[in-house]
Design an enzyme around this catalytic site. Structure first.
Site, PDB file in Angstrom:
ATOM      1  N   LYS A   1      -4.124  -5.322   1.178  1.00  0.00           N
ATOM      2  CA  LYS A   1      -5.395  -4.569   1.218  1.00  0.00           C
ATOM      3  C   LYS A   1      -5.699  -3.916  -0.137  1.00  0.00           C
ATOM      4  O   LYS A   1      -6.812  -4.011  -0.639  1.00  0.00           O
ATOM      5  CB  LYS A   1      -5.363  -3.477   2.307  1.00  0.00           C
TER       6      LYS A   1
ATOM      7  N   ARG B   1      -7.640   3.485  11.046  1.00  0.00           N
ATOM      8  CA  ARG B   1      -6.331   2.960  11.444  1.00  0.00           C
ATOM      9  C   ARG B   1      -6.049   3.232  12.915  1.00  0.00           C
ATOM     10  O   ARG B   1      -4.987   2.845  13.411  1.00  0.00           O
ATOM     11  CB  ARG B   1      -5.260   3.682  10.618  1.00  0.00           C
TER      12      ARG B   1
ATOM     13  N   ARG C   1       7.432  -4.924  -4.328  1.00  0.00           N
ATOM     14  CA  ARG C   1       6.322  -4.120  -4.873  1.00  0.00           C
ATOM     15  C   ARG C   1       6.855  -3.025  -5.801  1.00  0.00           C
ATOM     16  O   ARG C   1       7.845  -2.364  -5.524  1.00  0.00           O
ATOM     17  CB  ARG C   1       5.550  -3.462  -3.728  1.00  0.00           C
TER      18      ARG C   1
ATOM     19  N   ARG D   1       7.879   2.747  -3.865  1.00  0.00           N
ATOM     20  CA  ARG D   1       7.272   3.806  -3.038  1.00  0.00           C
ATOM     21  C   ARG D   1       8.285   4.383  -2.061  1.00  0.00           C
ATOM     22  O   ARG D   1       9.115   3.655  -1.507  1.00  0.00           O
ATOM     23  CB  ARG D   1       6.098   3.216  -2.237  1.00  0.00           C
TER      24      ARG D   1
ATOM     25  N   ARG E   1       6.607   1.315  10.023  1.00  0.00           N
ATOM     26  CA  ARG E   1       5.169   1.174   9.713  1.00  0.00           C
ATOM     27  C   ARG E   1       4.579  -0.044  10.411  1.00  0.00           C
ATOM     28  O   ARG E   1       3.449  -0.003  10.896  1.00  0.00           O
ATOM     29  CB  ARG E   1       4.963   1.083   8.186  1.00  0.00           C
TER      30      ARG E   1
HETATM   31  P1  AP5 Z   1      -0.634  -4.371  -1.446  1.00  0.00           P
HETATM   32  O1  AP5 Z   1      -1.950  -4.813  -1.941  1.00  0.00           O
HETATM   33  O2  AP5 Z   1       0.006  -3.159  -2.035  1.00  0.00           O
HETATM   34  O3  AP5 Z   1      -0.664  -4.289   0.171  1.00  0.00           O
HETATM   35  P2  AP5 Z   1      -1.358  -3.209   1.131  1.00  0.00           P
HETATM   36  O4  AP5 Z   1      -1.880  -3.946   2.309  1.00  0.00           O
HETATM   37  O5  AP5 Z   1      -2.284  -2.334   0.379  1.00  0.00           O
HETATM   38  O6  AP5 Z   1      -0.039  -2.436   1.540  1.00  0.00           O
HETATM   39  P3  AP5 Z   1       0.241  -0.896   1.749  1.00  0.00           P
HETATM   40  O7  AP5 Z   1       1.733  -0.820   2.040  1.00  0.00           O
HETATM   41  O8  AP5 Z   1      -0.269  -0.050   0.615  1.00  0.00           O
HETATM   42  O9  AP5 Z   1      -0.570  -0.607   3.005  1.00  0.00           O
HETATM   43  P4  AP5 Z   1      -0.399   0.543   3.973  1.00  0.00           P
HETATM   44  O10 AP5 Z   1      -1.619   0.369   4.776  1.00  0.00           O
HETATM   45  O11 AP5 Z   1       0.866   0.593   4.755  1.00  0.00           O
HETATM   46  O12 AP5 Z   1      -0.255   1.812   3.011  1.00  0.00           O
HETATM   47  P5  AP5 Z   1      -1.255   2.969   2.642  1.00  0.00           P
HETATM   48  O13 AP5 Z   1      -0.978   3.334   1.242  1.00  0.00           O
HETATM   49  O14 AP5 Z   1      -2.640   2.642   3.056  1.00  0.00           O
HETATM   50  O15 AP5 Z   1       0.368  -5.625  -1.595  1.00  0.00           O
HETATM   51  C1  AP5 Z   1       1.757  -5.492  -1.327  1.00  0.00           C
HETATM   52  C2  AP5 Z   1       2.573  -6.228  -2.420  1.00  0.00           C
HETATM   53  O16 AP5 Z   1       2.294  -7.641  -2.341  1.00  0.00           O
HETATM   54  C3  AP5 Z   1       2.199  -5.811  -3.858  1.00  0.00           C
HETATM   55  O17 AP5 Z   1       3.367  -5.843  -4.645  1.00  0.00           O
HETATM   56  C4  AP5 Z   1       1.217  -6.903  -4.326  1.00  0.00           C
HETATM   57  O18 AP5 Z   1       1.273  -7.100  -5.729  1.00  0.00           O
HETATM   58  C5  AP5 Z   1       1.711  -8.131  -3.554  1.00  0.00           C
HETATM   59  N1  AP5 Z   1       0.609  -9.026  -3.140  1.00  0.00           N
HETATM   60  C6  AP5 Z   1      -0.571  -8.664  -2.560  1.00  0.00           C
HETATM   61  N2  AP5 Z   1      -1.305  -9.763  -2.266  1.00  0.00           N
HETATM   62  C7  AP5 Z   1      -0.560 -10.838  -2.691  1.00  0.00           C
HETATM   63  C8  AP5 Z   1      -0.790 -12.263  -2.646  1.00  0.00           C
HETATM   64  N3  AP5 Z   1      -1.909 -12.805  -2.111  1.00  0.00           N
HETATM   65  N4  AP5 Z   1       0.196 -13.073  -3.125  1.00  0.00           N
HETATM   66  C9  AP5 Z   1       1.339 -12.553  -3.641  1.00  0.00           C
HETATM   67  N5  AP5 Z   1       1.597 -11.221  -3.701  1.00  0.00           N
HETATM   68  C10 AP5 Z   1       0.660 -10.372  -3.226  1.00  0.00           C
HETATM   69  O19 AP5 Z   1      -0.756   4.131   3.600  1.00  0.00           O
HETATM   70  C11 AP5 Z   1       0.469   4.769   3.414  1.00  0.00           C
HETATM   71  C12 AP5 Z   1       0.666   5.817   4.497  1.00  0.00           C
HETATM   72  O20 AP5 Z   1      -0.393   6.820   4.417  1.00  0.00           O
HETATM   73  C13 AP5 Z   1       0.598   5.307   5.944  1.00  0.00           C
HETATM   74  O21 AP5 Z   1       1.821   4.785   6.376  1.00  0.00           O
HETATM   75  C14 AP5 Z   1       0.193   6.595   6.682  1.00  0.00           C
HETATM   76  O22 AP5 Z   1       1.281   7.453   6.860  1.00  0.00           O
HETATM   77  C15 AP5 Z   1      -0.793   7.244   5.721  1.00  0.00           C
HETATM   78  N6  AP5 Z   1      -2.189   6.848   5.964  1.00  0.00           N
HETATM   79  C16 AP5 Z   1      -3.003   6.162   5.107  1.00  0.00           C
HETATM   80  N7  AP5 Z   1      -4.212   5.952   5.672  1.00  0.00           N
HETATM   81  C17 AP5 Z   1      -4.150   6.515   6.905  1.00  0.00           C
HETATM   82  C18 AP5 Z   1      -5.078   6.598   7.979  1.00  0.00           C
HETATM   83  N8  AP5 Z   1      -6.309   6.052   7.898  1.00  0.00           N
HETATM   84  N9  AP5 Z   1      -4.691   7.209   9.114  1.00  0.00           N
HETATM   85  C19 AP5 Z   1      -3.463   7.779   9.218  1.00  0.00           C
HETATM   86  N10 AP5 Z   1      -2.521   7.721   8.247  1.00  0.00           N
HETATM   87  C20 AP5 Z   1      -2.874   7.096   7.092  1.00  0.00           C
END
Ligand code: AP5
Length: 210
Positions: free
Chosen positions: A13, A88, A123, A156, A167
């Protein structure tokens, strides 16, 4: 254009939000990045979010809804925005409806658990500017340093294997129901997130009519 990117942790994402927003010239609103920046600054929001994030749980809905309400009122959101990691839960999606926000497309980035675990395992993130790299797929130009700001890249705190499993479990129980919620509204589009990153971007832009 108002877009939601759905998908499991590690589905891509954040990576796609950056590329798609650049192409469309709209801001990405990542609740995860907003929370992590608050944690880094040690604000009351950051302090209250820390234990949820580090244990792989969701931050309470009322906190997230408050963040989003304030963010979408900012000037740069006038011509649209892309949500990365919001909503979410069904409660967050309903709150978005109540804010009167009309969504044009919801894009679900699909990827298998095995691939997600490999991606999260490799990552590396910049603690200063939030840029995301991968030890195989998106290597930084200089070893372990951010291409944008030169800061040392880190793993992270919520990317430990046990927390990732939690997660994924939370995603399945609380976030996956949103697929049906948006499918019933005729807004859900699927893309294959296992392809090369640039091809995923192309598919998303295609769904958005670009
Ligand atoms: P990346 O693009 O970083 O993936 P992502 O889907 O963004 O993963 P996240 O782990 O950041 O998502 P998340 O939703 O768990 O975390 P968030 O920060 O939102 O890609 C991952 C890796 O793969 C990278 O190294 C990238 O380079 C590689 N990659 C990507 N695409 C690729 C491809 N096509 N081919 C090869 N490699 C690729 O949330 C963190 C925490 O915050 C949550 O757990 C929760 O506690 C809280 N939080 C955030 N939003 C909310 C909400 N709305 N409600 C409640 N809690 C929330």
């Amino acid at each position: 254009m108002r877009v939601i990117l759905l998908g499991a942790p590690g589905a891509g994402k954040g990576t796609q939000a950056e590329a798609v927003c650049k192409a469309l010239n709209i801001p990405a609103i990542s609740t995860g990045n907003i929370l992590k920046a608050a944690m880094k600054e040690g604000t009351p929001l950051g302090l209250s979010a820390k234990s949820f994030i580090e244990s792989g749980q969701l931050v309470p809905d009322d906190v997230i809804i408050g963040i989003v309400k304030a963010r979408i009122r900012e000037d740069d959101c006038k011509n649209g925005f892309l949500f990365d990691g919001f909503p979410r839960t069904i409660a967050q999606a309903e709150a978005l409806d109540q804010m009167g926000v009309t969504i044009d497309r919801v894009i679900n980035i699909r990827a298998s658990d095995d691939l997600i675990i490999r991606r999260i395992g490799g990552r590396r993130s910049c603690p200063a500017c939030g840029a995301v790299f991968h030890i195989e797929h998106k290597k930084p130009k200089s070893d372990n340093l951010c291409d944008n700001c030169g800061e040392k890249l880190v793993i992270r705190s919520d990317d430990e294997p046990q927390t990732v499993q939690k997660r994924l479990q939370v995603y399945r129980s609380q976030t996956k129901p949103l697929e049906r919620f948006y499918a019933e509204k005729g807004l859900l589009f699927e893309v294959d997130g296992e392809k090369d990153s640039s091809l995923v971007t192309k598919d998303i832009l295609g769904v958005l009519g670009q």
